[in-house]
Design an enzyme around this catalytic site. Structure first.
Site, PDB file in Angstrom:
ATOM      1  N   THR A   1       0.873  -1.184   0.000  1.00  0.00           N
ATOM      2  CA  THR A   1       0.000   0.000   0.000  1.00  0.00           C
ATOM      3  C   THR A   1       0.906   1.229   0.000  1.00  0.00           C
ATOM      4  OG1 THR A   1      -0.030   0.165   2.395  1.00  0.00           O
ATOM      5  CG2 THR A   1      -1.769  -1.132   1.398  1.00  0.00           C
TER       6      THR A   1
ATOM      7  N   GLU B   1      -5.711  -4.088  -0.234  1.00  0.00           N
ATOM      8  CA  GLU B   1      -5.996  -5.288   0.553  1.00  0.00           C
ATOM      9  C   GLU B   1      -7.133  -6.129  -0.036  1.00  0.00           C
ATOM     10  OE1 GLU B   1      -5.531  -2.259   1.475  1.00  0.00           O
ATOM     11  OE2 GLU B   1      -4.593  -2.049   3.434  1.00  0.00           O
TER      12      GLU B   1
ATOM     13  N   LYS C   1     -13.763  16.264  12.854  1.00  0.00           N
ATOM     14  CA  LYS C   1     -14.576  16.133  14.057  1.00  0.00           C
ATOM     15  C   LYS C   1     -14.835  17.514  14.632  1.00  0.00           C
ATOM     16  CE  LYS C   1     -12.427  11.970  13.781  1.00  0.00           C
ATOM     17  NZ  LYS C   1     -11.154  11.777  13.082  1.00  0.00           N
TER      18      LYS C   1
ATOM     19  N   TRP D   1     -19.499  14.823  13.103  1.00  0.00           N
ATOM     20  CA  TRP D   1     -18.556  14.572  12.017  1.00  0.00           C
ATOM     21  C   TRP D   1     -18.939  15.342  10.765  1.00  0.00           C
ATOM     22  CZ3 TRP D   1     -18.245   8.500  12.402  1.00  0.00           C
ATOM     23  CH2 TRP D   1     -17.439   8.173  13.508  1.00  0.00           C
TER      24      TRP D   1
END
Ligand code: ADP
Length: 540
Positions: free
Chosen positions: A182, A327, A435, A440
């Site tokens: 990654t 992944e 936040k 959020w």
């Protein structure tokens, strides 16, 4: 009872050779555009497998590639795994430190390197602890000068092979076939190992009619690099299905991509949103015939609604949004409208297409909220977890595995909502969520809204620390060429206001020349956050 025949990649290249010998691969390299039939590609692939064996590559050995999208890389895609070794595609845009780490960590025994990348490897050669052979992927006459011993020319190796090689028939479907790291934003890159079985099943998923529907009738142009999650698996599926391939090679531009689509009558192409923003600009400025395109596959980061609308309505090009990660091989969800959704208004359909889509058959998902599984109401947020036969079960020799892999699930670190129809929307990466006052704010939603403004080319939203609210959003925008100096902050606020609650609106909108990008063309939020935080503290 059914037979237990192994799902190995050898059947893919054999099928191309037997059933589709006349189909073509168009390949652009540093020395121009060449055309090959699958018959030739299959023969050359065997010669490469034989050469690697002669150089001492054994089953399970890792062979790294540092290369753009072209026919030689495609040959490596099959020669390495089909001979029992492991194809390790290395992201050439990573820092030299990360490239060294990756090669040593994977214990690559040989490297296949493009001539323009070779100088980089030559410089760091002494720090590579396991590599025994360096193969430069070019014609004999194009070999760079070097003092390194154990440097080989790709074409020469192929010429010297006997041509009598056959792939082994006893490969285990669960054996490693490929690996990819990654593109880490923090810490060292993490390795993911793909099995033969995973690659075969993932390729099948790419061929499903309600997914990307890759077929023999397609002419596929993977713009996404072959070092970014195996170009999303497209080369594997294409070879298996006999799909024609167009490989765009090094240092391509939006103009080159548009020309290739027009000249080769490309039907399906794939890439990250920044590639498509560039192509859109090119299509707005110049005339091309894009009528062959049946699908622009887009993933890697959120496709802005405004961009999808421009592709579909202004240019008549069907757009397909998808989501995945290194992944996950990578395909997880893909946005294909259900039959009864086709009746909706064009605006409603666009809303659906701007979501990432529904889960492809073969995988399972759950959304883990604050109090257990989140409900599928399009509102409740939670972290997406996935499992299935093409999902990694851990990182390669990495103690960070336990953070993401728990109870048989991969926790993606992506915060999502899922609506009643099962369509998933990425709200943000956990680390990019803003936040503010215990609530959020989705940076992705604000970015998408801004990028729907006619004057805006790119927009990224990041957080800055705030005494009262903990964090607040700041928007960074790049204006399109003709709009520079003509648009004010106030106009952009007026544009955003009707779309968001007041507390969602960014505290500031900064005009920038450019937004920093990652090695695979995504907004580099970490660097942008640093830049913005420095700028805002300087202002204070
Ligand atoms: P990296 O982590 O190096 O960026 P990946 O390509 O594996 O490499 O990135 C996977 C991540 O990209 C996902 O976890 C998700 O955050 C993001 N992503 C992928 N596709 C989409 C999409 N269609 N919309 C929004 N985010 C996406």
């Amino acid at each position: 009872m059914m037979m237990q025949t192994p799902l190995t990649m050898t059947q893919m290249i054999r099928r191309a050779e037997k059933f589709f010998p006349k189909k073509e691969v168009v390949s652009r390299t540093g020395s121009g555009i060449q055309r090959f039939t699958y018959k030739t590609i299959a023969e050359r692939t065997k010669r490469l497998a034989e050469s690697l064996q002669k150089l001492g590559i054994k089953r399970g050995d890792k062979v790294g590639t540092l290369a753009w999208n072209h026919h030689r890389h495609l040959e490596a895609y099959f020669a390495i795994p089909c001979s029992g070794a492991v194809l390790h595609t290395i992201n050439i845009r990573l820092s030299p430190q990360h490239i060294i780490y990756i090669i040593n960590h994977a214990e690559d025994q040989a490297l296949l390197i493009d001539p323009d990348i070779f100088p980089l490897i030559e410089k760091v050669k002494d720090q590579l602890t396991t590599v025994k052979a360096f193969i430069v992927m070019c014609a004999e006459g194009e070999m760079p000068e070097t003092t390194i011993e154990s440097v080989y020319n790709y074409e020469r190796l192929l010429q010297e092979a006997s041509g009598n090689y056959e792939y082994p028939d006893d490969l285990d479907e669960n054996a490693p076939a490929g690996m990819c790291y990654t593109s880490a934003t923090t810490g060292n890159p993490k390795g993911v190992v793909y099995s033969h079985r995973g690659i075969v099943l993932h390729s099948m998923a790419l061929g499903m009619a309600d997914s990307a529907a890759v077929s023999e009738k397609d002419i596929a142009l993977p713009v996404v690099p072959m070092f970014h999650v195996n170009a999303w698996g497209l080369p594997f599926a294409a070879v298996w299905f006999g799909t024609s391939l167009v490989l765009p090679g090094p240092y391509f531009t939006p103009k080159l991509i548009a020309e290739l689509i027009e000249a080769e009558k490309v039907t399906i192409t794939a890439g990250v949103p920044t590639i498509w923003l560039g192509l859109l600009k090119e299509l707005d400025e110049n005339n091309y015939d894009m009528s062959s395109l049946r699908s622009v596959l887009c993933g890697g980061s959120a496709a802005p609604r405004g961009m999808i609308k421009a592709f579909e309505e202004k240019h008549g090009i069907p757009f397909m949004h998808a989501y995945g990660m290194t992944e996950t091989s990578p395909l997880v969800v893909i946005s294909s409208l259900k039959s009864y959704q086709e009746e909706l208004s064009s605006e409603e359909k666009l809303n659906i297409k701007a979501m990432q889509g529904i889960l492809v058959p073969g995988l399972e998902m759950k959304v883990v909220g604050k109090d257990g599984e989140a409900s599928w109401d399009g509102k409740e947020m939670g972290e997406l977890a996935i499992r299935g036969p093409w999902i990694a079960s851990g990182y390669y020799r990495d103690e960070r595995s336990d953070e993401a892999f728990r109870d048989g699930w991969l926790y993606t670190g992506d915060v999502v909502t899922v609506d009643e129809e099962g369509f998933m929307k990425i709200v943000d990466r956990t680390k990019d969520l803003i936040k503010s006052g215990g609530e959020w704010i989705s940076s992705v939603d604000l970015e998408n809204a801004l990028m729907a403004h006619e004057a805006i080319f790119e927009a990224a939203v990041v957080s800055v620390p705030h005494e009262e609210w903990q964090e607040r959003p700041i928007a960074c925008v790049v204006l399109k060429e003709g709009y520079k100096g003509t648009v004010t902050k106030e106009e952009l606020y007026t544009f955003l206001q009707p779309q968001f609650a007041k507390w969602w609106l960014p505290d500031d909108i900064l005009f920038m020349e450019e937004i920093p990008k990652t090695s695979v063309g995504k907004f580099l939020k970490m660097r942008l956050r640093d830049q913005v935080r420095t700028m805002s503290s300087e202002l204070k």
